[in-house]
Design an enzyme around this catalytic site. Sequence first.
Site, PDB file in Angstrom:
ATOM      1  CE  LYS A  56       5.136   3.399  -4.427  1.00  0.00           C
ATOM      2  NZ  LYS A  56       4.581   2.378  -4.673  1.00  0.00           N
ATOM      3  CE  LYS A 102       7.372   3.411   2.296  1.00  0.00           C
ATOM      4  NZ  LYS A 102       6.231   3.152   1.848  1.00  0.00           N
ATOM      5  CE  LYS A 159       5.980  -4.429  -1.044  1.00  0.00           C
ATOM      6  NZ  LYS A 159       4.236  -4.284  -0.551  1.00  0.00           N
TER       7      LYS A 159
END
Length: 331
Positions: A113, A194, A197
Amino acid sequence: MGKQRVLSGIQSSGKLTLGNYIGAMKNYVALQHEHDCFYMIADLHAITVPQEPAALREQSESVAALFVAAGLDPTQAAIFLQSHVSAHAELSWLMTTMTYMGELERMTQFKDKSEGKEAVGAGLFLYPSLMAADILLYNANLVPVGDDQKQHLELTRDLAGRFNYRYGETLVVPEPFIPKVGARIMSLDDASKKMSKSNPNVGSFISLLDSPDEIRKKISRAKTDLGREIVFDVPNKPEISNLMTIYAQCSGQTLEQVQAAYEGQGYGAFKKDLAEVVVQALEPLQQKYADVRSSGEIHQILRDGAERASAVAETTLNSVKEAMGFVAKSR
Ligand code: AMP
Ligand code: TRP
């Protein structure tokens, strides 16, 4: 297995995907009748990346309604917002002081991230200490999550052990509860990543609230592998294996049954059927979601959930503070 304490959570940072449902929520539902379950909408975790206030509010209520729509019964499981139980923020600080920088630097979710970003918020770095607090407040034995949360669970276990070693037996060391099939649903456009969203390509994930036509379109465009056989073989056929996993999880069949059913058929026929299997699996959930949202019942569910959660969380927080040497208010 006797009655166990269960805690899990999902961030309210966007629309929930089929990956959240298969990897985590299906197990929430499966565990709720046998165990003492607490399911949380992790809105404090959501703000580790910037959120627009109106969107955060809407997403938090939407995730809560999806929990109910997916089959959680609020008279069994407590459904609550993390921000409604102040003990989370407080224990998070206490856990932060027990966490090593090196442990946080090793977290792959933080690396993913923060990679390539200029301004990385400290909350993103400290995220695992908050997650440990979430779990430890409830003395949870079991934590149903998808595969990507294993590393955070491992840190939580280490922190519980470290606390007990320094201050005496206080916290329960939790176990992850990860599904055998479906613990990692992959992106429809790239089976090495993966399903998420936060992927900017909306074609890469199926949202639980996508319309039947959107679902059909996304599945028809999903990437496939070379060849044409429908076989479960992750190293050689990662894309088809992922689609087969989705098929199996949405239809209640085993991977072997799915493979046998499509022997001799090509990708086109398989994808067409897969779309209908997903549409049918999501139809009752979407119907229930619309009912829950329009009834406004979610506010009462969240108030009740927070009350049940606070009672447990406050008790643990007090034991932790006592063990660490904080002066009790009542003295
Ligand atoms: P998050 O959306 O990151 O808050 O994740 C909530 C829960 O869903 C966690 O237990 C995750 O492990 C699980 N999860 C998220 N994405 C996937 C996926 N693609 N496959 C399986 N489980 C997932
Ligand atoms: N970090 C989890 C995720 O992104 C969400 C989460 C927050 C969680 N607190 C938790 C999961 C406690 C399990 C237990 O998926």
